[in-house]
Design a protein around this motif. Structure first.
Motif, PDB file in Angstrom:
ATOM      1  N   TRP A   1     -16.865  14.713  39.855  1.00  0.00           N
ATOM      2  CA  TRP A   1     -16.428  15.081  39.503  1.00  0.00           C
ATOM      3  C   TRP A   1     -15.462  14.651  38.073  1.00  0.00           C
ATOM      4  N   PRO A   2     -15.652  15.601  36.699  1.00  0.00           N
ATOM      5  CA  PRO A   2     -16.697  15.941  36.727  1.00  0.00           C
ATOM      6  C   PRO A   2     -17.870  14.990  35.761  1.00  0.00           C
ATOM      7  N   LEU A   3     -17.809  14.103  35.717  1.00  0.00           N
ATOM      8  CA  LEU A   3     -18.130  13.441  35.236  1.00  0.00           C
ATOM      9  C   LEU A   3     -20.278  12.979  36.024  1.00  0.00           C
TER      10      LEU A   3
ATOM     11  N   THR B   1     -27.302  16.015  34.534  1.00  0.00           N
ATOM     12  CA  THR B   1     -28.160  16.950  33.966  1.00  0.00           C
ATOM     13  C   THR B   1     -28.602  16.738  32.417  1.00  0.00           C
ATOM     14  N   ALA B   2     -27.395  15.603  32.116  1.00  0.00           N
ATOM     15  CA  ALA B   2     -28.072  14.947  30.795  1.00  0.00           C
ATOM     16  C   ALA B   2     -29.404  14.245  31.167  1.00  0.00           C
TER      17      ALA B   2
ATOM     18  N   ILE C   1     -22.528  15.944  34.122  1.00  0.00           N
ATOM     19  CA  ILE C   1     -22.866  15.980  33.364  1.00  0.00           C
ATOM     20  C   ILE C   1     -23.477  14.739  32.838  1.00  0.00           C
TER      21      ILE C   1
ATOM     22  N   CYS D   1     -25.463  23.276  35.245  1.00  0.00           N
ATOM     23  CA  CYS D   1     -25.652  22.517  34.798  1.00  0.00           C
ATOM     24  C   CYS D   1     -27.657  22.889  35.421  1.00  0.00           C
TER      25      CYS D   1
END
Length: 402
Positions: free
Chosen positions: A61-63, A69-70, A66, A102
């Motif tokens: 969190w939070p990487l 999701t990408a 991200i 997300c």
């Protein structure tokens, strides 16, 4: 502590295996589906990046949300399984808004993602939504269970600390009671010495000069010792307790076990008492301890075995004062739920302070046994045996009081 570490290690291994498997599935499927192998390396690198951010605790969190999701937004259903891990973590941490963001970002941005693996192709998003919803629900359940376990563990720890503090308070209270009792006993005896030496000193004209001087010295020393004793031990009394007078008899009077037994019999509690030796054969501290042990044993018998016969044996003779109280099982009394539950803690502290041992526990056949042995400071001669109110075959034998 060891079980917690083992559970944490098993959970870490399970998570590592799951994430590695999902990343491998994404890489293998990407290599099989993408034509000409042009995107094998990017897909594999994306899977490895997702695995790293999901396995390193500081990056979750939070990487991790991200990155995963990408990857899902571009590679479509190849990242579906990896995104389930993210949603599981967010649900366990109760980050509902982040989980919804997300999912929305992955589905929305996937409209511009790689066409062959796009979620919108042949309605693959329906399957993805079902898998994500399942992972989120499981995460909610696991997170609630973890919080409940932590709360219960915290409550257990608080109860343990509270019980430890109460037990320590009971020990301190018992030490204060012992000091107060010894203050009463020693003050009583020193006051008697001062009183009698004072009476003899008034007849100094009929006594030799050296004797009169020693009597005056003895009276002054006993009075000074009495003052010092009150100053040192008197402060250990319970707050609000009224101090006894200098000539007051200490309470309880050593040897009052018989009175305890008589009071118990008057309350319809059958008690058989056997006394060996004389109370005077044991130190005053032992007699006070015997009184407290007998008092606690009779009280516990009334609470937990109401109406059951109690057998009490006391031996004051050297080399040690012995007390044993047994009673069979019975129905709980009306006062079974009353009391602090730390009476035995105080008894154990008292007996230990005198160098003795206290044993409490079942004695077979459903009976209960409380026994104590307190060694005498110095060996004394054995004395005769006395039986007081011993009930045998429906009769009662009364011996001569010791």
């Amino acid at each position: 502590m060891n079980s917690s570490r083992i559970q944490a290690g098993v959970a870490a291994v399970g998570r590592g295996a799951t994430v590695t498997f999902f990343a491998g599935v994404a890489a293998v499927n990407g290599a099989q589906l993408v034509s000409e192998g042009r995107y094998v390396i990017p897909i594999g690198a994306s899977a490895v990046a997702c695995a790293v951010v999901l396995l390193v605790p500081r990056l979750r969190w939070p990487l991790a949300p991200i990155v995963v999701t990408a990857v899902t937004a571009w590679w479509g259903w190849l990242g579906t399984l990896l995104l389930t891990v993210v949603l599981y973590d967010l649900a366990a941490a109760r980050r509902t808004k982040a989980a919804a963001l997300c999912v929305a970002a992955a589905l929305g941005a996937n409209l511009l993602g790689y066409p062959p693996t796009r979620l919108w192709h042949q309605q693959a998003y329906v399957t993805a939504l079902f898998i994500w919803a399942f992972a989120y629900v499981v995460g909610l359940w696991i997170g609630s269970r973890r919080r409940l376990v932590r709360a219960l563990a915290a409550d257990v720890e608080h109860l343990r600390v509270e019980a430890q503090l109460r037990e320590e308070a009971a020990r301190v209270a018992e030490r204060s009671r012992i000091a107060a009792e010894m203050h009463d006993v020693l003050a009583h005896r020193l006051s008697l010495i001062a009183l009698h030496t004072g009476v003899l000193a008034t007849r100094g004209d009929t006594l030799p000069g050296p004797v009169a001087e020693r009597l005056a010295l003895l009276r002054g020393a006993s009075t000074e010792a009495l003052t010092d004793l009150r100053g040192v031990l008197g402060v250990l009394r319970a707050p609000g307790a009224a101090p006894n007078g200098s000539g007051a008899v200490p309470a309880p009077v050593p040897g009052d076990v018989r009175q305890l037994v008589d009071d118990a019999r008057a309350a319809s509690q059958p008690v058989a008492l056997t006394i060996q030796g004389r109370p005077e054969d044991a130190p005053t501290t032992h007699r006070l301890a015997v009184y407290r042990i007998a008092q606690e044993a009779l009280t516990n018998a009334r609470k937990h075995a109401d109406g059951a016969p109690v057998t009490m044996t006391i031996d004051y003779r050297a080399p040690g004062t012995l007390v044993e109280v047994t009673n069979p099982a019975g129905r709980p009394g009306p006062a079974a739920a009353v009391g602090s539950g730390y009476g035995l803690v105080g008894l154990r502290e008292r007996v230990s302070a005198l160098g003795g041992q206290l044993t409490v526990g079942p004695a077979g056949g459903g009976s209960w046994r409380l026994a104590a042995r307190i060694p005498h400071p110095a060996a004394t001669e054995d004395n005769g045996t006395e039986k007081y109110g011993t009930e045998e075959n429906g009769t009662e034998e009364n011996g001569t009081p010791a």
